[in-house]
Design a protein around this motif. Structure first.
Motif, PDB file in Angstrom:
ATOM      1  N   ALA A 135       4.179  59.872 -52.856  1.00 29.52           N
ATOM      2  CA  ALA A 135       3.411  60.030 -51.946  1.00 29.52           C
ATOM      3  C   ALA A 135       3.162  61.931 -52.704  1.00 29.52           C
ATOM      4  O   ALA A 135       3.209  62.100 -53.663  1.00 29.52           O
ATOM      5  N   GLY A 136       2.194  62.782 -51.674  1.00 26.22           N
ATOM      6  CA  GLY A 136       1.924  63.444 -51.958  1.00 26.22           C
ATOM      7  C   GLY A 136       3.242  64.682 -51.842  1.00 26.22           C
ATOM      8  O   GLY A 136       3.596  65.226 -51.278  1.00 26.22           O
ATOM      9  N   PRO A 137       2.796  65.672 -53.178  1.00 25.43           N
ATOM     10  CA  PRO A 137       3.785  66.740 -52.721  1.00 25.43           C
ATOM     11  C   PRO A 137       3.371  67.578 -51.024  1.00 25.43           C
ATOM     12  O   PRO A 137       4.847  68.150 -50.903  1.00 25.43           O
ATOM     13  N   ALA A 138       2.876  67.392 -50.232  1.00 23.02           N
ATOM     14  CA  ALA A 138       3.311  67.948 -48.294  1.00 23.02           C
ATOM     15  C   ALA A 138       4.303  67.227 -48.328  1.00 23.02           C
ATOM     16  O   ALA A 138       4.776  67.607 -47.294  1.00 23.02           O
ATOM     17  N   LEU A 139       4.299  65.614 -48.553  1.00 28.38           N
ATOM     18  CA  LEU A 139       5.716  65.388 -47.827  1.00 28.38           C
ATOM     19  C   LEU A 139       6.808  65.916 -48.711  1.00 28.38           C
ATOM     20  O   LEU A 139       7.927  65.490 -46.985  1.00 28.38           O
TER      21      LEU A 139
END
Length: 257
Positions: free
Chosen positions: A52-56
């Motif tokens: 996933a992306g770093p926001a998660l």
């Protein structure tokens, strides 16, 4: 990652600012958990799923109760902060860096998995030994002292030689290092020490890179390595202390509001 996530967790930075601050290190950042159990607990992709992306990751750190991050810079013979010989410790030692979020019992290890792609693997680290505190002034003094001693030793060993273009090599090495932004109002002293550590490290890499036709004998090379090892260690200590000081100031200021 350590400074910005700590700032975000204390309400001193917006999530978008954290994500933007990661870009100088790699255009694309991705995240996954090291095992399925941790992935389920943190709502992150597991090791066999697309990352996933770093926001998660930020959401996962908040969910896990993270507060302050710590920088770990392990090398063979000095694995302080890793707490044993598990998967986290092995990968952190291989990459030479990791972030520890002690409150949440988590460790993050960055790996370059492709051109322009940095992957953060999240590990459960359990109980860790107490963090070693080094005052920032002591770290700064240690780096300066080690530099003087290394220079003197190399001169005594007659292996500190002039090399045309060495200043340009050092400047190029420093400028090639990513220059990330920092949270607003972080103290300036640790930032200056981080910059100095980058400059000293650049000097070290130039000093250990033999010019064509100028290779040292095996014994001289060993002597040089021994002379420079304390300086490499002091650079790592200065970086750890600088990051720890920035995190401390961020947490203190957040506690006063």
């Amino acid at each position: 990652m350590v400074v910005w996530t700590s700032a975000w967790l204390h309400g001193a930075a917006a999530s978008d600012d954290v994500l933007d601050a990661l870009h100088p290190w790699a255009e694309s950042q991705e995240v996954r958990a090291a095992d399925e159990e941790l992935a389920t607990r943190l709502d992150l992709p597991g090791p066999d799923q697309p990352p996933a992306g770093p926001a998660l990751l930020l959401a996962a750190l908040r969910k896990a109760g993270a507060a302050n991050g710590e920088l770990v810079l392990p090398v063979p013979g000095d694995v302080r902060g890793l707490g044993g010989a598990g998967d986290f410790a092995r990968l952190a030692l291989r990459t030479g860096e990791a972030a520890v979020l002690r409150d949440a019992g988590l460790g993050l290890v960055p790996q370059r998995v492709a051109e322009g792609v940095l992957r953060w693997t999240v590990f459960e680290v359990g109980d860790l030994p107490p963090a070693e505190h080094m005052p920032i002034g002591e770290a700064e003094h240690g780096m300066s002292s080690a530099m003087r001693e290394a220079a003197s030793t190399l001169i005594d060993l007659d292996i500190a030689k002039h090399r045309p273009g060495v200043r340009e090599e050092i400047a190029s090495t420093v400028s090639s290092r990513p220059q990330p932004p920092w949270p607003q109002d972080v103290p300036q002293r640790p930032l200056r020490i981080l910059q100095r550590a980058s400059e000293v490290e650049a000097i070290l890499w130039v000093a250990t890179d033999d010019a064509p036709g100028g290779a040292l004998s095996a014994s001289a090379s060993r002597a040089r390595t021994e002379a420079l090892r304390p300086l490499f260690d002091s650079v790592r200590a200065a970086r750890r202390a600088s990051v720890a000081e920035m995190v401390r100031v961020i947490a203190d200021r957040a506690g006063k509001h």
